[in-house]
Scaffold this motif. Structure first.
Motif, PDB file in Angstrom:
ATOM      1  N   UNK A 102       0.830  -1.208   0.000  1.00 13.87           N
ATOM      2  CA  UNK A 102       0.000   0.000   0.000  1.00 13.87           C
ATOM      3  C   UNK A 102       0.859   1.252   0.000  1.00 13.87           C
ATOM      4  N   UNK A 103       1.982   1.230   0.723  1.00 10.47           N
ATOM      5  CA  UNK A 103       2.879   2.391   0.735  1.00 10.47           C
ATOM      6  C   UNK A 103       3.471   2.638  -0.648  1.00 10.47           C
ATOM      7  N   UNK A 104       3.831   1.566  -1.334  1.00 12.88           N
ATOM      8  CA  UNK A 104       4.397   1.705  -2.683  1.00 12.88           C
ATOM      9  C   UNK A 104       3.356   2.292  -3.635  1.00 12.88           C
ATOM     10  N   UNK A 105       2.139   1.734  -3.602  1.00 10.92           N
ATOM     11  CA  UNK A 105       1.075   2.218  -4.486  1.00 10.92           C
ATOM     12  C   UNK A 105       0.742   3.675  -4.166  1.00 10.92           C
ATOM     13  N   UNK A 106       0.677   4.018  -2.873  1.00 16.40           N
ATOM     14  CA  UNK A 106       0.382   5.401  -2.483  1.00 16.40           C
ATOM     15  C   UNK A 106       1.446   6.343  -3.025  1.00 16.40           C
ATOM     16  N   UNK A 107       2.704   5.903  -3.002  1.00 16.13           N
ATOM     17  CA  UNK A 107       3.779   6.730  -3.547  1.00 16.13           C
ATOM     18  C   UNK A 107       3.671   6.884  -5.043  1.00 16.13           C
ATOM     19  N   UNK A 108       3.255   5.824  -5.739  1.00 16.01           N
ATOM     20  CA  UNK A 108       3.101   5.885  -7.194  1.00 16.01           C
ATOM     21  C   UNK A 108       1.934   6.785  -7.590  1.00 16.01           C
ATOM     22  N   UNK A 109       0.828   6.701  -6.849  1.00 14.23           N
ATOM     23  CA  UNK A 109      -0.362   7.501  -7.162  1.00 14.23           C
ATOM     24  C   UNK A 109      -0.108   8.965  -6.832  1.00 14.23           C
ATOM     25  N   UNK A 110       0.484   9.202  -5.647  1.00 16.33           N
ATOM     26  CA  UNK A 110       0.823  10.552  -5.228  1.00 16.33           C
ATOM     27  C   UNK A 110      -0.385  11.437  -4.975  1.00 16.33           C
ATOM     28  N   UNK A 111      -0.122  12.666  -4.621  1.00 16.58           N
ATOM     29  CA  UNK A 111      -1.159  13.665  -4.395  1.00 16.58           C
ATOM     30  C   UNK A 111      -2.152  13.283  -3.313  1.00 16.58           C
ATOM     31  N   UNK A 112      -3.351  13.865  -3.432  1.00 15.16           N
ATOM     32  CA  UNK A 112      -4.401  13.638  -2.447  1.00 15.16           C
ATOM     33  C   UNK A 112      -4.862  12.185  -2.420  1.00 15.16           C
TER      34      UNK A 112
END
Length: 169
Positions: A102-112
């Motif tokens: 989830x941390x990796x995906x959140x970093x890839x998606x970025x922003x809000x």
């Protein structure tokens, strides 16, 4: 044979519960709280030291008290530790498959959107602490009851091999 079976069946769920909690705690310290691997190891050191000390204390106590009572006391103490782990608001993981993912995906998606995903993942990870704590405490209580029932009457000096031979003849 009854005592051996009682001891093995007591040990197995207790070991599995503790072994299952360790990776989750490690992930929580590193991925939720942001500790480095070195600081995480320092946070986990007291647990390892107390576990080693408890083994020596337990070995001494079975010479003074019935092993079933000593083992039951140890398991109930561990159950209390699992129960106390429920109280911190943020503990374990349940974000999709892992918090790391989830941390990796959140970093890839970025922003809000990434921030929302990260907050949701940490929240899910934290809520799982309650489930893990309750489940771990439950396993320890059941193991304690099992130990008390199946190990009643066993002596710290009992030779299980001799006991097995005696029961066979």
């Amino acid at each position: 044979m009854r005592y051996f079976r009682g001891a093995v069946i007591t040990d197995l769920p207790a070991i599995l519960a503790m072994a299952g909690a360790l990776p989750a705690l490690t992930q929580h310290l590193q991925l939720v709280l942001g500790l480095s691997p070195l600081r995480t190891s320092f946070w986990l050191m007291p647990q390892a030291i107390l576990a080693a000390a408890a083994a020596f204390v337990g070995a001494a106590l079975v010479k003074l008290h019935p092993p079933a009572h000593v083992i039951t006391g140890g398991l109930l103490t561990t159950a209390t530790g699992f129960g106390l782990a429920v109280f911190p608001a943020d503990l374990l993981d349940r974000a999709s498959s892992t918090l790391a993912e989830a941390l990796i995906v959140a970093g890839e998606v970025g922003g809000g959107t990434g921030s929302l995903l990260l907050a949701a993942a940490k929240e899910a990870f934290s809520e799982a602490a309650t489930v893990t704590g309750i489940a771990g405490a439950g396993v320890m209580v059941v193991a304690a009851i099992w130990a008390l029932v199946t190990l009643r009457g066993v002596s710290a000096n009992l030779d299980l091999a001799e006991e097995h031979e005696r029961q066979l003849h």
